[in-house]
Design an enzyme around this catalytic site. Structure first.
Site, short mmCIF file in Angstrom:
data_model
loop_
_atom_site.label_atom_id
_atom_site.label_comp_id
_atom_site.label_asym_id
_atom_site.label_seq_id
_atom_site.Cartn_x
_atom_site.Cartn_y
_atom_site.Cartn_z
N ARG A 104 0.88 -1.18 0.00
CA ARG A 104 0.00 0.00 0.00
C ARG A 104 0.92 1.22 0.00
O ARG A 104 1.58 1.51 1.00
CB ARG A 104 -0.92 -0.02 1.23
CG ARG A 104 -1.93 1.14 1.28
CD ARG A 104 -2.80 1.00 2.51
NE ARG A 104 -3.59 2.19 2.75
CZ ARG A 104 -4.85 2.37 2.37
NH1 ARG A 104 -5.48 1.41 1.72
NH2 ARG A 104 -5.49 3.49 2.64
N HIS A 131 -7.16 1.32 -6.80
CA HIS A 131 -7.51 0.62 -5.56
C HIS A 131 -8.31 -0.64 -5.92
O HIS A 131 -9.51 -0.74 -5.64
CB HIS A 131 -8.34 1.55 -4.67
CG HIS A 131 -8.39 1.15 -3.23
ND1 HIS A 131 -7.84 -0.03 -2.76
CD2 HIS A 131 -8.94 1.77 -2.14
CE1 HIS A 131 -8.03 -0.10 -1.46
NE2 HIS A 131 -8.68 0.96 -1.06
N GLN A 134 -10.53 -2.68 -3.31
CA GLN A 134 -11.78 -2.03 -2.92
C GLN A 134 -12.88 -2.32 -3.93
O GLN A 134 -14.01 -2.66 -3.56
CB GLN A 134 -11.57 -0.53 -2.78
CG GLN A 134 -12.83 0.22 -2.32
CD GLN A 134 -13.28 -0.21 -0.94
OE1 GLN A 134 -12.52 -0.14 0.02
NE2 GLN A 134 -14.52 -0.68 -0.81
N ASP A 216 -16.54 8.94 -2.45
CA ASP A 216 -15.38 8.81 -1.57
C ASP A 216 -15.14 10.17 -0.94
O ASP A 216 -15.78 11.16 -1.30
CB ASP A 216 -14.16 8.35 -2.38
CG ASP A 216 -13.02 7.84 -1.51
OD1 ASP A 216 -13.16 7.82 -0.28
OD2 ASP A 216 -11.98 7.47 -2.07
N CYS A 256 -16.28 3.71 0.30
CA CYS A 256 -15.18 2.81 0.71
C CYS A 256 -14.71 3.07 2.14
O CYS A 256 -13.96 2.25 2.68
CB CYS A 256 -14.03 2.90 -0.28
SG CYS A 256 -13.29 4.53 -0.43
N ARG A 284 -14.48 -6.75 2.02
CA ARG A 284 -13.04 -6.64 1.77
C ARG A 284 -12.36 -7.91 2.30
O ARG A 284 -11.46 -8.47 1.66
CB ARG A 284 -12.45 -5.41 2.47
CG ARG A 284 -12.72 -4.07 1.81
CD ARG A 284 -11.91 -3.86 0.54
NE ARG A 284 -10.47 -3.94 0.75
CZ ARG A 284 -9.70 -2.91 1.16
NH1 ARG A 284 -10.24 -1.72 1.39
NH2 ARG A 284 -8.39 -3.07 1.29
#
Length: 300
Positions: A104, A131, A134, A216, A256, A284
């Site tokens: 990440r 991402h 996600q 987001d 998310c 997730r």
């Protein structure tokens, strides 16, 4: 078996993604029935974080343990990566000591270089550009609640960030429409748009008739210096009850997380009956367990 990486959503074919979703359902069902399933016993996941995260660490670490393996947390600031060790050198060394790696970080180029030097699968836990984990969870969550996503309409409201970029790849693979509305100056780069996507200057028009409305935070990690400017620019791009009313009656809402109620989403939406954000967050865990299984041991 050829080493596979998951650095962008489009790294997998539609058939492979559908396989991962099928495994997700099976693995999730085993988990809910408290039945042990350890396909990764004695395997190790290295988790390298340059950007900290609650959901990414929890879902990968817990998921690897639930699959019978072990997870090691590395924060770049506390490792040689934070002291200038070349990314390629780290990829060579770490991949000789574990079975799969999640990174990440900030730039997509960093994870591409790391994967190029790795002897084991590398997973993108988030970069500034993409991402994929996600959106793996998001698409699975929609299918789990409403069935096939093909031919549906997803409305993205807000910043053209890494999550938006990944929704664009998902739309092309799963053949659904993606309506995107961003404030002036925050548009998606033209080269990222595809035949399944359309831009709208008016967020209400983007949400009209949508099967799923998603958003987001207005200020992603790394852009904190722009926070006040973004709050002014994005003030008309809040997903509120009025926006959800122009979407389909049974439209879902996703985010998310973490969310800022009163900014990108109204509390009555994220905490309302159309919101599936908690299922989305939980998934997730389940989708990444299926992803880990697929990358490490292949198809079952």
């Amino acid at each position: 078996m050829r080493v596979r990486h998951f650095l962008q959503f489009k790294d997998f074919s539609l058939e492979e993604l559908e396989y991962v979703f099928a495994r997700t359902r099976w693995i999730k069902d085993k988990f809910k029935r408290y039945e042990r399933y350890w396909p990764l016993e004695d395997r190790t996941l290295a988790m390298i974080f340059e950007k900290p995260s609650t959901r990414t660490r929890m879902s990968f670490e817990a998921g690897m343990h639930q699959l019978g393996g072990a997870a090691i947390y590395l924060f770049t600031r506390d490792s040689q990566l934070g002291r200038g060790e070349p990314v390629e050198d780290a990829g060579q060394v770490i991949s000789r000591m574990c079975d799969v790696i999640m990174v990440r970080t900030f730039e997509q180029g960093i994870i591409e270089r790391f994967a190029g030097a790795s002897r084991v699968p590398v997973i993108n836990g988030l970069t500034n550009e993409y991402h994929p984990c996600q959106i793996l969870a998001d698409v699975f969550t929609y299918i789990d609640h409403r069935g096939p996503i093909r031919g549906k309409t997803v409305a993205w409201i807000g910043d053209s960030n890494n999550v938006c970029n990944t929704w664009l790849q998902a739309a092309a693979l799963f053949d659904f429409k993606l309506h995107i509305s961003t404030p002036p100056g925050y548009e998606v780069e033209n080269e990222r748009m595809n035949r399944n996507s359309e831009s709208f200057s008016d967020p209400m028009q983007a949400a009209k008739g949508a099967d799923l409305v998603t958003t987001d935070v207005w200020t992603s990690m790394g852009f904190e210096a722009e926070n006040e400017e973004r709050r002014r620019d994005f003030q008309d791009w809040q997903v509120d009850a009025e926006m959800m009313r122009v979407a389909k009656k049974d439209a879902l809402f996703m985010h998310c997380l973490p969310a800022h109620r009163g900014e990108e989403v109204a509390a009555e939406v994220i905490d309302g009956p159309q919101s599936v954000v908690w299922d989305e967050a939980e998934n997730r865990l389940h989708t990444q367990k299926a992803l880990l299984e697929f990358l490490v041991v292949g198809k079952k």
